[in-house]
Motif scaffolding. Sequence first.
Motif, mmCIF file in Angstrom:
data_model
loop_
_atom_site.group_PDB
_atom_site.id
_atom_site.type_symbol
_atom_site.label_atom_id
_atom_site.label_comp_id
_atom_site.label_asym_id
_atom_site.label_seq_id
_atom_site.Cartn_x
_atom_site.Cartn_y
_atom_site.Cartn_z
ATOM 1 N N ASP A 258 -6.221 58.532 -2.336
ATOM 2 C CA ASP A 258 -6.470 59.055 -1.557
ATOM 3 C C ASP A 258 -7.797 60.176 -1.781
ATOM 4 O O ASP A 258 -8.970 60.241 -0.611
ATOM 5 C CB ASP A 258 -5.326 60.219 -0.810
ATOM 6 N N ARG A 259 -8.574 60.420 -3.049
ATOM 7 C CA ARG A 259 -9.452 61.089 -3.086
ATOM 8 C C ARG A 259 -10.687 60.169 -3.196
ATOM 9 O O ARG A 259 -11.334 61.224 -3.251
ATOM 10 C CB ARG A 259 -9.366 61.001 -4.378
ATOM 11 N N LEU A 260 -11.021 59.206 -2.660
ATOM 12 C CA LEU A 260 -11.617 58.776 -2.637
ATOM 13 C C LEU A 260 -12.274 58.392 -0.902
ATOM 14 O O LEU A 260 -13.233 57.177 -0.869
ATOM 15 C CB LEU A 260 -11.637 57.012 -3.201
ATOM 16 N N ARG A 261 -11.911 59.087 -0.328
ATOM 17 C CA ARG A 261 -11.968 59.253 1.189
ATOM 18 C C ARG A 261 -13.464 59.295 1.683
ATOM 19 O O ARG A 261 -14.539 59.447 2.158
ATOM 20 C CB ARG A 261 -11.286 59.879 2.131
ATOM 21 N N GLY A 262 -13.927 60.575 0.354
ATOM 22 C CA GLY A 262 -15.325 61.229 1.306
ATOM 23 C C GLY A 262 -15.334 62.154 2.128
ATOM 24 O O GLY A 262 -16.154 62.458 3.358
ATOM 25 N N VAL A 263 -14.200 62.757 2.595
ATOM 26 C CA VAL A 263 -13.885 63.433 4.072
ATOM 27 C C VAL A 263 -14.718 64.229 3.510
ATOM 28 O O VAL A 263 -15.609 64.786 5.109
ATOM 29 C CB VAL A 263 -12.868 63.658 4.324
ATOM 30 N N GLU A 264 -14.964 65.096 2.551
ATOM 31 C CA GLU A 264 -15.442 66.453 2.617
ATOM 32 C C GLU A 264 -17.049 66.678 3.510
ATOM 33 O O GLU A 264 -17.988 67.467 3.764
ATOM 34 C CB GLU A 264 -15.386 67.551 1.134
ATOM 35 N N VAL A 265 -18.064 64.925 2.859
ATOM 36 C CA VAL A 265 -18.810 64.551 3.071
ATOM 37 C C VAL A 265 -19.103 65.162 5.119
ATOM 38 O O VAL A 265 -20.020 65.869 4.933
ATOM 39 C CB VAL A 265 -19.234 63.378 2.585
ATOM 40 N N LEU A 266 -18.846 64.000 5.125
ATOM 41 C CA LEU A 266 -18.389 64.271 7.130
ATOM 42 C C LEU A 266 -18.520 65.146 7.788
ATOM 43 O O LEU A 266 -19.023 65.983 8.719
ATOM 44 C CB LEU A 266 -17.378 63.065 7.313
ATOM 45 N N GLU A 267 -17.667 66.322 6.981
ATOM 46 C CA GLU A 267 -17.144 67.730 7.851
ATOM 47 C C GLU A 267 -18.255 68.684 7.396
ATOM 48 O O GLU A 267 -18.653 69.347 8.427
ATOM 49 C CB GLU A 267 -15.694 68.317 6.770
ATOM 50 N N ASN A 268 -18.609 68.196 5.956
ATOM 51 C CA ASN A 268 -20.443 69.199 6.203
ATOM 52 C C ASN A 268 -20.940 68.822 7.329
ATOM 53 O O ASN A 268 -22.398 69.507 7.222
ATOM 54 C CB ASN A 268 -21.213 68.029 4.565
ATOM 55 N N PHE A 269 -21.340 67.435 7.725
ATOM 56 C CA PHE A 269 -22.001 67.225 8.475
ATOM 57 C C PHE A 269 -21.195 67.206 10.410
ATOM 58 O O PHE A 269 -21.735 66.425 11.440
ATOM 59 C CB PHE A 269 -22.882 65.936 8.404
ATOM 60 N N GLY A 270 -20.312 68.155 10.336
ATOM 61 C CA GLY A 270 -19.843 68.798 11.885
ATOM 62 C C GLY A 270 -18.350 66.981 12.131
ATOM 63 O O GLY A 270 -18.784 68.014 13.459
ATOM 64 N N ILE A 271 -18.104 66.909 11.075
ATOM 65 C CA ILE A 271 -17.069 65.764 11.519
ATOM 66 C C ILE A 271 -15.851 66.176 11.506
ATOM 67 O O ILE A 271 -15.771 66.655 10.621
ATOM 68 C CB ILE A 271 -17.178 64.577 11.763
ATOM 69 N N PRO A 272 -14.859 66.878 12.833
ATOM 70 C CA PRO A 272 -13.736 66.896 12.448
ATOM 71 C C PRO A 272 -12.971 66.404 11.674
ATOM 72 O O PRO A 272 -13.010 65.236 11.125
ATOM 73 C CB PRO A 272 -12.841 66.576 13.868
ATOM 74 N N THR A 273 -12.166 67.567 11.227
ATOM 75 C CA THR A 273 -11.412 65.932 9.735
ATOM 76 C C THR A 273 -10.683 64.835 10.136
ATOM 77 O O THR A 273 -11.085 63.874 9.589
ATOM 78 C CB THR A 273 -10.207 66.803 9.203
ATOM 79 N N ALA A 274 -10.159 65.187 11.242
ATOM 80 C CA ALA A 274 -9.478 63.815 12.205
ATOM 81 C C ALA A 274 -9.944 62.350 11.967
ATOM 82 O O ALA A 274 -10.054 61.640 11.395
ATOM 83 C CB ALA A 274 -8.480 64.159 12.896
ATOM 84 N N GLU A 275 -11.657 63.161 12.337
ATOM 85 C CA GLU A 275 -12.137 61.820 13.085
ATOM 86 C C GLU A 275 -12.913 61.197 11.959
ATOM 87 O O GLU A 275 -12.400 60.152 11.612
ATOM 88 C CB GLU A 275 -13.390 62.039 14.237
ATOM 89 N N ALA A 276 -12.830 62.596 10.572
ATOM 90 C CA ALA A 276 -12.951 61.611 9.436
ATOM 91 C C ALA A 276 -12.506 60.605 8.994
ATOM 92 O O ALA A 276 -12.830 59.667 7.828
ATOM 93 C CB ALA A 276 -14.120 63.158 8.188
ATOM 94 N N GLU A 277 -11.621 61.343 8.360
ATOM 95 C CA GLU A 277 -10.170 60.194 8.025
ATOM 96 C C GLU A 277 -9.941 58.452 8.377
ATOM 97 O O GLU A 277 -9.792 58.329 7.712
ATOM 98 C CB GLU A 277 -8.583 61.768 7.630
ATOM 99 N N GLU A 278 -10.747 58.488 10.036
ATOM 100 C CA GLU A 278 -9.885 57.756 11.011
ATOM 101 C C GLU A 278 -11.298 55.988 10.328
ATOM 102 O O GLU A 278 -10.885 55.638 9.983
ATOM 103 C CB GLU A 278 -10.211 58.037 12.692
ATOM 104 N N PHE A 279 -12.842 57.777 10.030
ATOM 105 C CA PHE A 279 -13.921 56.662 10.009
ATOM 106 C C PHE A 279 -13.751 56.533 8.686
ATOM 107 O O PHE A 279 -14.022 55.071 8.274
ATOM 108 C CB PHE A 279 -15.172 57.487 10.632
ATOM 109 N N SER A 280 -13.131 56.928 7.932
ATOM 110 C CA SER A 280 -12.976 56.117 6.422
ATOM 111 C C SER A 280 -11.904 55.485 6.240
ATOM 112 O O SER A 280 -11.958 54.371 5.177
ATOM 113 C CB SER A 280 -12.169 57.379 5.434
#
Length: 382
Positions: A258-280
Motif C-alpha cells: 500500500d505504500r507504493l501508490r504515490g497518492v501523496e504526489v497526486l494530492e499535491n496536484f489538487g486531486i482528491p484522495t479517493a480519486e488518487a487512490e482509484e487512479f493508482s
Amino acid sequence: MPTHELYTNDPGDHLWQVPASGAARFSWEYDDGRERLLALYQKGKDKQWDGQRRIDWDLEVDPYDVLGTPDESISLYGTPYWAKMSERERGELRQHYASWQFSQFLHGEQGAMICAARIVESVPDLDAKFYSATQTMDEARHAEIYGRFLHEKVQMVYPINDNLQSLLGDTLRDSRWDMPYLGMQVLIEGLALAAFGMIRDTTTKPLPKQILAYVMQDEARHVAFGRMALRDYYKQLTDAELREREEFVIEGCYLMRDRLRGVEVLENFGIPTAEAEEFSEQSEFLALFRQLLFSRIVPCVKDIGLWGKRLQQAYVDMGVFEMGDSNLDLLMAQDEEIAEKLDAERFATEEEERVAEVAEAIEAGATAEPPRSWASPGVGRP
C-alpha cells in the motif's frame, strides 16, 4: 540548503523518536564463528566504497525528467487530468514522482542504518555483530548518496510515507532480537531491492542508473545476511513462534504494497484522495510494478522457513504466490554483475579519454614551431 526547505509537505518535528526495547547482548565467545557469515563479513569489508568518488556527480540531471521513463508509468497518465496539463505541468509531475520515490528510498536507508545498528546491539552471536557493523556503514553511505541526489539533482524531498513509517516503528519497537532482521533485511530491504532493480533497468539516465546499481550491489549482501541468520534461528522455534512471525510478515507485506501508490504526489496536484487512490489501483503499470516488487520478498520468506498456510494464502490473495519459486541467488548474482559491468564500462571510457588526451598532446607538440635557440647565428650578438 536545509532539507526542510525542500520538503513538499511539512514533515513535522525533524526528529522521530521510537522507544527502544529489548536487551543489548554481549558475547564473550571470540571463536571463529560460522564460516558463511565470516565470509560475508570479509566481503562486506572488501566491498566498501566511497560514494563521493565512485559515482560521477558531474552528470547532468533534468529535474523535470529525472529518470527518462515512459509517462505510462505515472498513474495519472491517460486521465482527463493528464489531458488538461501543460508540458510544464507534466514535467513538474515527473519531478514530484521521482522525488517521492527517491525520498522513500532515503528514509528507508536511514531506517536500515538504525536497524543494522540495533542488530549489532541485540544479536547474540559475534559473527553476526561483525557483519552488521559493515552493513551499518553501507546504509550510511546509501542515505548519504540518496540525500545528495535529492538535494542537488531533484531539488525536492517528500516526507516519509505513513505505511513505511508504521513498519519501521513496529520493527524497532519489538523486543525480540530477530525482528529487525525480519522487518528490515527481509521485508523493507527485499522490497527496496525490487524497486531499485525496476528503476535501474528502465531508466535512460546515467546518474540514477549508477546510484541504483551500486547500492544494489551492497543490498545483495544484506539480504543474504538476513537469510543466513534467520534460517538458522527459525529452525529452533516452535510452531506458535513461527506463526507469530508469519503474522508480522503478512501485515508488513500489506503495508509495503500500500505504500507504493504515490497518492501523496497526486494530492499535491489538487486531486482528491479517493480519486488518487482509484487512479493508482486502475494503473496497469503500477499493478505490474506492485506485483514484481515481491519478487525478492516471497522467495526469501519461503527460504527462511516461514511458509504456513495463512501466509501462503495471503500471497495468493496478493497474486504473488508463484514468486516463491524464484531463484533468489541468481537475482543477487545478477545485481553484482551489473554493478561490476558498469564499473568496467566507466573505466574503459575514462581510459579511452586519457589515451586520446595524450595522443592530442603528442600531436600538438609535434606540429608546434620549435622555439628559436639563443645559440642560433646572430642571436645574442652585439
